[in-house]
Design a protein around this motif. Structure first.
Motif, PDB file in Angstrom:
ATOM      1  N   GLY A 215       0.921  -1.121   0.055  1.00  0.00           N
ATOM      2  CA  GLY A 215      -0.125   0.017  -0.071  1.00  0.00           C
ATOM      3  C   GLY A 215       0.933   1.391  -0.089  1.00  0.00           C
ATOM      4  O   GLY A 215       1.945   1.134   0.352  1.00  0.00           O
ATOM      5  N   LYS A 291      -7.948  -1.171  14.896  1.00  0.00           N
ATOM      6  CA  LYS A 291      -6.873  -0.219  13.888  1.00  0.00           C
ATOM      7  C   LYS A 291      -5.300  -0.264  14.263  1.00  0.00           C
ATOM      8  O   LYS A 291      -4.565  -0.365  13.518  1.00  0.00           O
ATOM      9  CB  LYS A 291      -7.248   1.478  13.981  1.00  0.00           C
ATOM     10  N   LYS A 360     -16.363   7.492   7.413  1.00  0.00           N
ATOM     11  CA  LYS A 360     -14.977   7.799   7.060  1.00  0.00           C
ATOM     12  C   LYS A 360     -14.106   7.052   8.010  1.00  0.00           C
ATOM     13  O   LYS A 360     -13.015   6.633   7.305  1.00  0.00           O
ATOM     14  CB  LYS A 360     -14.809   9.181   7.296  1.00  0.00           C
ATOM     15  N   GLU A 362     -14.471   4.220   9.439  1.00  0.00           N
ATOM     16  CA  GLU A 362     -14.735   2.997   9.200  1.00  0.00           C
ATOM     17  C   GLU A 362     -14.180   2.379   7.898  1.00  0.00           C
ATOM     18  O   GLU A 362     -14.194   1.274   7.742  1.00  0.00           O
ATOM     19  CB  GLU A 362     -16.176   2.638   9.747  1.00  0.00           C
ATOM     20  N   LYS A 363     -13.999   3.388   7.022  1.00  0.00           N
ATOM     21  CA  LYS A 363     -13.573   3.147   5.628  1.00  0.00           C
ATOM     22  C   LYS A 363     -12.025   3.131   5.702  1.00  0.00           C
ATOM     23  O   LYS A 363     -11.385   2.805   4.593  1.00  0.00           O
ATOM     24  CB  LYS A 363     -14.155   3.879   4.588  1.00  0.00           C
ATOM     25  N   ASP A 364     -11.402   3.476   6.748  1.00  0.00           N
ATOM     26  CA  ASP A 364      -9.888   3.689   6.880  1.00  0.00           C
ATOM     27  C   ASP A 364      -9.265   2.371   6.312  1.00  0.00           C
ATOM     28  O   ASP A 364      -9.507   1.275   7.001  1.00  0.00           O
ATOM     29  CB  ASP A 364      -9.516   3.974   8.313  1.00  0.00           C
ATOM     30  N   LYS A 365      -8.469   2.345   5.380  1.00  0.00           N
ATOM     31  CA  LYS A 365      -7.467   1.161   4.989  1.00  0.00           C
ATOM     32  C   LYS A 365      -6.482   0.865   5.895  1.00  0.00           C
ATOM     33  O   LYS A 365      -5.826  -0.228   5.510  1.00  0.00           O
ATOM     34  CB  LYS A 365      -7.542   1.283   3.348  1.00  0.00           C
ATOM     35  N   MET A 366      -6.020   1.998   6.406  1.00  0.00           N
ATOM     36  CA  MET A 366      -4.564   1.457   7.146  1.00  0.00           C
ATOM     37  C   MET A 366      -4.952   0.859   8.628  1.00  0.00           C
ATOM     38  O   MET A 366      -4.772   1.182   9.806  1.00  0.00           O
ATOM     39  CB  MET A 366      -3.930   2.731   7.449  1.00  0.00           C
ATOM     40  N   VAL A 367      -5.426  -0.240   8.369  1.00  0.00           N
ATOM     41  CA  VAL A 367      -6.046  -1.015   9.576  1.00  0.00           C
ATOM     42  C   VAL A 367      -5.259  -2.418   9.621  1.00  0.00           C
ATOM     43  O   VAL A 367      -5.267  -3.076   8.481  1.00  0.00           O
ATOM     44  CB  VAL A 367      -7.516  -1.379   9.535  1.00  0.00           C
ATOM     45  N   ASN A 370      -2.156  -3.149   7.189  1.00  0.00           N
ATOM     46  CA  ASN A 370      -1.628  -2.091   6.560  1.00  0.00           C
ATOM     47  C   ASN A 370      -1.148  -1.131   7.743  1.00  0.00           C
ATOM     48  O   ASN A 370      -0.704  -0.137   7.378  1.00  0.00           O
ATOM     49  CB  ASN A 370      -2.758  -1.255   5.776  1.00  0.00           C
ATOM     50  N   THR A 374       2.488   2.061   8.117  1.00  0.00           N
ATOM     51  CA  THR A 374       2.342   3.473   8.379  1.00  0.00           C
ATOM     52  C   THR A 374       3.633   3.948   9.419  1.00  0.00           C
ATOM     53  O   THR A 374       4.051   4.988   9.515  1.00  0.00           O
ATOM     54  CB  THR A 374       1.116   3.904   9.050  1.00  0.00           C
TER      55      THR A 374
END
Length: 589
Positions: A215, A291, A360, A362-367, A370, A374
């Motif tokens: 990612g 997360k 917004k 809950e749509k976080d992809k850095m979970v 991923n 970061t």
């Protein structure tokens, strides 16, 4: 006669439905079907269950003389042998490594919760009537014709799917040596964990360490770990702030059918108050725990089924939420999370804006997996951690948390005992006071004027002992309850660290396995170094969380023990003052 296998290694069961193995132990197979690397059998102790196929090898009995054929013009092997003579079966067949459980796994942090000890939960998953396994050579079978032929010719193929996947990578089946020059160095891979329910797997740590996470992370979204005087630490929040939780009020909705408590939050960096109920706190905690799999997110104070509108419980819950908020604002990563900022700045009364912010987040992809992408750690000479020293520090912290947890339980037990004794103290002091009161009443029968002062002094002494009994009952609210609230919060942190340590230990295991492959010439050095670099990232975060835990622990327990002792001094000063006032009454007698 049931097919038998012999254990090559020790295996300890970790989930319901599995059985443990001991090296060289002989087991009987209940079924000859290999379902994605797992077999079912009975061990020498009579326990029946599942075990990994890669941990055993098949024991073949010597071939018996074939019975005489019915037709003299056919060979003993029948029609098949006239067409093709099958090679003899090997005495031992090595089974390939397990690839996981034969059913879909829920994503980490999802609604699926694995069973905690109920054997009945496994019956549905492993019901033979619902398990579909392709038969070689059957119509619609996914097995190639050559594999089906091997079954027809007397070869027992225990893990066809795993062997085919391995042969497609390296050109050889599991257990067969690679000939010289066949590229064996690039064919070996670090194995996956057999337990697909482990925290190391569900958190995404395994996928990250094995290089399966991919990612793009913007520089502004990276979480930086730096080296401080005490070791790794998160980069400090440039704009620190605090948030108070005040004025719990009872509200209703659905025309009074449902009641709930709303708390007023006032962040110091905005100065604007927002209101949230416990449900909103609970959503935020669940999102952050999903997360940040290797960060200790503080636990919320527990709810109770009844009495949640009583004044004492509401006050206790507010104090617990205040401690929770203090730890959230003290963590450099949690405090800057978008979901937390949305929680502190968006009033729940603006329902549209609140729901948009939730979606917004809950749509976080850095979970999960991923999230590890970061993290930015120090680079350059000397930046790589010594994994042996890391393992030693983690083991030391593990022993520390165990001892602290035991001490916390002991203090909880002492607190309960003290509360029971406090009630007894009140009764005892009231008995003393009542006795002095009776004595005063008896002395009042004497009508002499010179005895009136004595009677009044004894009556005041009786009242003093009644007041002392009330002081004992009220005192825990002033000092001991605050210590217990803090211990409750730290019990949540202590419950988080076993999973964090498990992820770090899992990463270390993968590094050791990759080094062994390099020494054996089965893996390229560059690939092993990649695994070590990713393990280094997890180690940095783990050590940072340990250092942060100790830092806030010293801060919190220093202030709380000071608060406890100060109120203890005030309590005994009140006792002394009450008794001194009673003493002075006798001076005028």
């Amino acid at each position: 006669m049931a097919l038998r296998v012999q254990a090559l290694y020790d295996f300890r069961s970790e989930n319901p439905g599995e059985i443990s193995l001991q090296e060289r132990e002989v087991l009987s197979l209940c079924s000859e079907q290999n379902i994605e690397g797992w077999l079912e059998g009975v061990n020498s102790r009579g326990d029946r269950g599942l075990f990994p196929a890669s941990y055993v090898q098949v024991i073949r009995a010597p071939a018996a003389e074939p019975p005489p054929t019915r037709y003299a013009n056919l060979p003993a092997g029948g029609f098949k042998q006239t067409i093709q003579q099958a090679p003899p079966a090997p005495e031992h067949i090595s089974l390939p490594p397990a690839t996981g459980y034969p059913f879909p796994l829920a994503p980490y942090g999802g609604s699926y919760q694995p069973s905690q000890g109920s054997d009945n939960d496994w019956d549905d998953d492993w019901d033979e009537s619902s398990t579909v396994v392709d038969e070689p050579g059957a119509p619609g079978s996914s097995y190639p014709e050559e594999v089906a032929d091997s079954w027809a010719s007397g070869h027992y193929c225990l893990s066809t799917l795993s062997e085919l996947s391995l042969s497609s990578r390296g050109g050889h089946l599991a257990g067969h040596p690679h000939p010289p020059g066949s590229g064996a160095k690039s064919s070996a891979t670090v194995s996956r964990n057999l337990n697909r329910f482990s925290t190391f797997v569900k958190s995404g740590g395994e996928a990250f360490v094995l290089g399966e996470a991919s990612g793009f992370v913007k520089d502004g979204n990276k979480l930086c770990v730096v080296l401080g005087p005490q070791g790794p630490k998160w980069q400090e929040n440039p704009y620190p702030f605090q948030c108070s939780i005040e004025d719990p009020t009872k509200q209703t909705k659905f025309k009074g059918m449902k009641s709930y408590i709303v708390y007023k939050l006032v962040p110091s960096h905005t100065g604007q108050q927002v209101h949230h109920c416990y449900k909103h706190f609970d959503w935020l905690y669940g999102h952050l725990a999903e997360k940040f799999p290797v960060i200790s997110v503080p636990h919320l104070p527990e709810k109770q089924a009844t009495g949640h509108f009583e004044e004492d419980f509401i006050s206790k819950c507010r104090k617990g939420l205040a401690w929770w908020m203090d730890h959230m604002c003290s963590h450099p990563v949690l405090v800057q999370c978008d979901a937390f900022q949305h929680f502190l700045t968006c009033p729940s009364t603006n329902e549209k804006a609140w729901k948009q912010g939730k979606r917004k987040a809950e749509k976080d992809k850095m979970v999960g997996t991923n999230f590890f992408l970061t993290i930015s750690v120090p680079t350059g000479p000397g930046a790589c951690l010594n994994l042996q020293e890391v393992e030693s520090q983690v083991d030391g912290f593990k022993a520390f948390t165990k001892k602290m947890d035991e001490s916390t339980l002991q203090l909880n037990q002492a607190n309960e005992f003290a509360r029971k004794q406090v009630t007894g103290f009140k009764k005892e002091y009231q008995k003393v006071g009542h006795s002095f009161k009776c004595l005063s009443q008896a002395f009042e029968l004497d009508q002499q004027t010179f005895s009136a002062g004595l009677n009044q002094a004894i009556a005041f002494t009786a009242e003093a002992y009644d007041a002392i009994g009330d002081l004992f009952v009220d005192q825990p609210r002033q000092d001991l309850d605050a210590v217990m609230d803090l211990l409750t919060l730290y019990q949540g942190h202590l419950a988080n660290f076993p999973d964090i340590i498990h992820v770090q230990k899992g990463a270390l295991t993968k590094v050791k396995e990759s080094k062994r492959h390099v020494e054996e010439g089965k893996m390229e050095l560059q690939k092993a170094e990649g695994i070590q670099e990713r393990c280094n990232i997890i180690s940095f975060v783990t050590l940072e969380e340990i250092n942060h835990f100790h830092k806030i622990r010293v801060r919190d327990f220093k202030s709380q023990m000071q608060h406890f002792l100060q109120h203890q001094i005030i309590f005994f000063q009140k006792l002394t003052q009450t008794l001194e006032e009673a003493l002075h009454k006798y001076d005028s007698v």
